[in-house]
Design a protein around this motif. Sequence first.
Motif, short mmCIF file in Angstrom:
data_model
loop_
_atom_site.label_atom_id
_atom_site.label_comp_id
_atom_site.label_asym_id
_atom_site.label_seq_id
_atom_site.Cartn_x
_atom_site.Cartn_y
_atom_site.Cartn_z
N ILE A 1 0.86 -1.19 0.00
CA ILE A 1 0.00 0.00 0.00
C ILE A 1 0.89 1.24 0.00
O ILE A 1 1.74 1.39 0.88
N VAL A 2 0.70 2.10 -0.97
CA VAL A 2 1.49 3.32 -1.08
C VAL A 2 0.72 4.51 -0.52
O VAL A 2 -0.42 4.77 -0.92
N GLY A 3 1.33 5.22 0.43
CA GLY A 3 0.74 6.45 0.96
C GLY A 3 -0.45 6.21 1.88
O GLY A 3 -0.60 5.16 2.49
N ARG A 4 -1.31 7.22 1.98
CA ARG A 4 -2.55 7.18 2.76
C ARG A 4 -2.34 6.92 4.24
O ARG A 4 -3.21 6.41 4.92
N SER A 5 -1.17 7.21 4.76
CA SER A 5 -0.83 6.98 6.17
C SER A 5 -1.16 5.55 6.59
O SER A 5 -1.55 5.29 7.72
N ALA A 6 -0.99 4.60 5.64
CA ALA A 6 -1.36 3.21 5.89
C ALA A 6 -0.56 2.61 7.04
O ALA A 6 -1.05 1.74 7.76
N ASP A 7 0.68 3.07 7.22
CA ASP A 7 1.48 2.55 8.33
C ASP A 7 0.81 2.84 9.67
O ASP A 7 0.80 1.99 10.57
N TYR A 8 0.22 4.02 9.80
CA TYR A 8 -0.46 4.39 11.05
C TYR A 8 -1.81 3.68 11.16
O TYR A 8 -2.18 3.20 12.23
N VAL A 9 -2.53 3.62 10.05
CA VAL A 9 -3.84 2.96 10.05
C VAL A 9 -3.71 1.51 10.51
O VAL A 9 -4.56 1.00 11.24
N LEU A 10 -2.61 0.84 10.10
CA LEU A 10 -2.42 -0.57 10.41
C LEU A 10 -1.47 -0.78 11.58
O LEU A 10 -0.87 -1.85 11.73
N ARG A 11 -1.36 0.21 12.45
CA ARG A 11 -0.37 0.15 13.53
C ARG A 11 -0.60 -1.00 14.50
O ARG A 11 0.34 -1.45 15.17
N ASP A 12 -1.84 -1.50 14.60
CA ASP A 12 -2.13 -2.59 15.53
C ASP A 12 -2.27 -3.94 14.83
O ASP A 12 -2.73 -4.91 15.44
N VAL A 13 -1.89 -3.99 13.56
CA VAL A 13 -2.00 -5.22 12.77
C VAL A 13 -0.64 -5.91 12.73
O VAL A 13 0.40 -5.25 12.60
N ASP A 14 -0.64 -7.23 12.82
CA ASP A 14 0.61 -7.99 12.78
C ASP A 14 1.20 -8.04 11.37
O ASP A 14 0.48 -7.92 10.37
N ASN A 15 2.50 -8.24 11.31
CA ASN A 15 3.23 -8.46 10.05
C ASN A 15 3.08 -7.30 9.06
O ASN A 15 2.83 -7.50 7.87
N VAL A 16 3.21 -6.09 9.57
CA VAL A 16 3.21 -4.89 8.73
C VAL A 16 4.61 -4.30 8.76
O VAL A 16 5.15 -4.04 9.85
N VAL A 17 5.19 -4.09 7.59
CA VAL A 17 6.52 -3.50 7.48
C VAL A 17 6.38 -2.14 6.81
O VAL A 17 5.85 -2.04 5.70
N ASN A 18 6.85 -1.10 7.49
CA ASN A 18 6.66 0.28 7.03
C ASN A 18 7.96 0.86 6.49
O ASN A 18 8.97 0.88 7.18
N ILE A 19 7.89 1.34 5.26
CA ILE A 19 9.06 1.84 4.55
C ILE A 19 8.83 3.28 4.11
O ILE A 19 7.71 3.65 3.76
N PHE A 20 9.88 4.07 4.15
CA PHE A 20 9.82 5.41 3.57
C PHE A 20 10.93 5.55 2.54
O PHE A 20 12.08 5.22 2.82
N VAL A 21 10.57 6.03 1.36
CA VAL A 21 11.52 6.18 0.26
C VAL A 21 11.76 7.67 0.02
O VAL A 21 10.83 8.45 -0.12
N HIS A 22 13.03 8.04 -0.02
CA HIS A 22 13.39 9.44 -0.24
C HIS A 22 14.60 9.49 -1.16
O HIS A 22 15.20 8.47 -1.50
N ALA A 23 14.97 10.69 -1.55
CA ALA A 23 16.15 10.90 -2.39
C ALA A 23 16.51 12.37 -2.35
O ALA A 23 15.65 13.22 -2.03
N PRO A 24 17.75 12.73 -2.65
CA PRO A 24 18.11 14.14 -2.72
C PRO A 24 17.25 14.87 -3.75
O PRO A 24 16.81 14.27 -4.73
N MET A 25 17.00 16.14 -3.51
CA MET A 25 16.12 16.89 -4.39
C MET A 25 16.57 16.84 -5.85
O MET A 25 15.75 16.72 -6.76
#
Length: 219
Positions: A116-140
């Motif tokens: 799932i990309v975006g939508r604050s899904a990491d927070y929405v699923l904070r109490d669900v098992d087996n959720v891995v939260n990733i953030f992707v960034h890069a220099p401007m």
Amino acid sequence: MDLQNKKLPEKYVITVGRSFGSGGRALGRLLADKLGIAFYDKELLVQAAEKAGMSPEYFERNDERVPKFFSGLFSFNHGYNPMSFYAGTSSITSDGIYQAQCDFIHEIADNGPCVIVGRSADYVLRDVDNVVNIFVHAPMADCVRRILARAERLTECDARNLAEKTNKVRAAFYNFYTDKRWGAASSYDLTIDSSLMPLDECADFIIEYLYRRIGCCDK
């Protein structure tokens, strides 16, 4: 550790936060393809809108945007978390939109593995098992190059302004609806600078992390 004898659980979710132009969405799609699991981004909005009986077009106009009524709070809240005020509010149209997304995110997480990309899904699923939260960034500079490759009519200045504006909107949305900070390493399990390796290698790295983190022994 022998990863060949490990398998992933029947249900797991990879959530992907991303700065604009970092390739986060493409990386999320690549992860889903490599793992053979479902991928949700814009289509998540359409399905959630239809389930909630809302217009998909209206739903997309409010995509990852803070309710307008509260937008002014960010200029003077001085650390105040708007969620404490928002939690008791039900009269704002954006409330229904966000709740529809949350309900649908929980539903698809319960149906099987997905990205799932975006939508604050990491927070929405904070109490669900087996959720891995990733953030992707890069220099401007790297983000600008990626944006220009997709939209050749933009100037370098346009691309930079677009990235900065989009990141600001995403950060405001995430910070408003969660008790975490958008893009902060402490808000995620893993942060990736997509400029340091090809996306394919980034995906392989994340998949290995996934097996090490939530993989179980194959009996």
